[in-house]
Design a protein around this motif. Sequence first.
Motif, short mmCIF file in Angstrom:
data_model
loop_
_atom_site.label_atom_id
_atom_site.label_comp_id
_atom_site.label_asym_id
_atom_site.label_seq_id
_atom_site.Cartn_x
_atom_site.Cartn_y
_atom_site.Cartn_z
N THR A 35 0.84 -1.20 0.00
CA THR A 35 0.00 0.00 0.00
C THR A 35 0.88 1.25 0.00
O THR A 35 1.97 1.27 0.56
CB THR A 35 -0.91 0.03 1.23
OG1 THR A 35 -0.10 0.04 2.42
CG2 THR A 35 -1.81 -1.20 1.26
N GLY A 38 -1.49 4.10 2.63
CA GLY A 38 -2.70 3.41 3.09
C GLY A 38 -3.61 2.93 1.99
O GLY A 38 -4.57 2.19 2.25
N PRO A 58 6.55 5.92 6.31
CA PRO A 58 5.12 5.55 6.12
C PRO A 58 4.64 5.68 4.67
O PRO A 58 3.43 5.69 4.45
CB PRO A 58 4.42 6.54 7.02
CG PRO A 58 5.25 7.78 6.92
CD PRO A 58 6.67 7.32 6.79
N GLN A 61 3.69 0.49 2.82
CA GLN A 61 3.68 -0.58 3.80
C GLN A 61 3.27 -1.89 3.10
O GLN A 61 2.58 -1.87 2.08
CB GLN A 61 2.71 -0.28 4.94
CG GLN A 61 3.15 0.88 5.83
CD GLN A 61 2.22 1.10 7.00
OE1 GLN A 61 1.10 0.58 7.02
NE2 GLN A 61 2.67 1.87 7.98
N HIS A 63 1.56 -5.75 3.60
CA HIS A 63 0.70 -6.59 4.43
C HIS A 63 0.72 -8.00 3.84
O HIS A 63 0.30 -8.21 2.70
CB HIS A 63 -0.72 -6.04 4.45
CG HIS A 63 -0.80 -4.61 4.86
ND1 HIS A 63 -0.90 -4.21 6.18
CD2 HIS A 63 -0.79 -3.46 4.12
CE1 HIS A 63 -0.95 -2.88 6.25
NE2 HIS A 63 -0.89 -2.40 5.00
N LYS A 108 -9.07 -6.65 5.98
CA LYS A 108 -7.79 -6.23 6.57
C LYS A 108 -6.95 -7.37 7.08
O LYS A 108 -5.75 -7.45 6.77
CB LYS A 108 -8.01 -5.21 7.72
CG LYS A 108 -8.74 -3.95 7.33
CD LYS A 108 -8.01 -3.17 6.25
CE LYS A 108 -8.74 -1.88 5.93
NZ LYS A 108 -8.09 -1.14 4.83
#
Length: 301
Positions: A35, A38, A58, A61, A63, A108
């Motif tokens: 991402t 975000g 930041p 990121q 996941h 998520k």
Amino acid sequence: MKSFFILFLGVLIAAFLLASMIMFQVRYDQVAVRTTFGGADQGSVITEPGLYFRWPPPIQQVHGFSKQVQILEDQLEELQTIDGYSVISRTYLAWHIDNPLDFYVNLKNIENARDQLRPLLRDLRKIFGRYRFDQLVNNDPTQLKLAEIEHQALTEIQAYLTQNHYGISVDQVGIRRLVLPEQVTAKVFERMRQTRQTLAQNARSEGEQQAVAIKSKAEATRDIILAFAQNRAQAIRTQGDLEAAEYYKAFQADQDLAIFLRKMETLRKVLAQNATIVMDAKELGLEQLIEGGQQPAASRP
């Protein structure tokens, strides 16, 4: 020398920290979603294992999600069938992440996915309520509908997940355990006993019917054989009467011969056993022997 070693160690640590910030690894049993601030797009999904680059947090990121099949098992719960019987069942659901991007956007993580799937698994009770008790518990495998229930639950759950774009694919929905309450168990045993008695009575009735059929067939065969034997005997008697008639004609022509033959037949039957016969010597022409004082010997067969 010592200062050089400390400097080298510092550079090495800094390089390691920098590499960990701009590089990441995807294992063979993982998929990853990268991402940016975000947000994620289709190009951010990584499914092949290896080393990849990213902007340091930041900005970007990563996941990671497991590609392995996940098992969700529900607790024992009492259900009601359509005919009013109670059963206690434990169900399970096997699923895996099919679309990592939809999974990340809508769920998520794995825990949120489990929270969404658990109520769907509990709704399996509604499907049980559409079936009779004998379709869940039965000695005859052809009467059981458990596989049909599992397939129906799989179809409904998968349709719901697809409609909500959860990125999850359900591999299997199954019934791990089926338990009967104590009061239901007594009724089941009584029904099984009645079923066995009915089957036994049907077997006895079928055996009696087969016995009657076999007996009727045997009697019919016997009647055919007796009729044939009687016809054959009658034919033999008729043939004998015809032959006897020929002899009677001969006997009528010479009645003395007939009487002589009859006597000979009678003698043959009488002399067949131990017997002593005394006959008139005159009839045998032995008068002279008697006058001479000789006694004729008795004739014995």
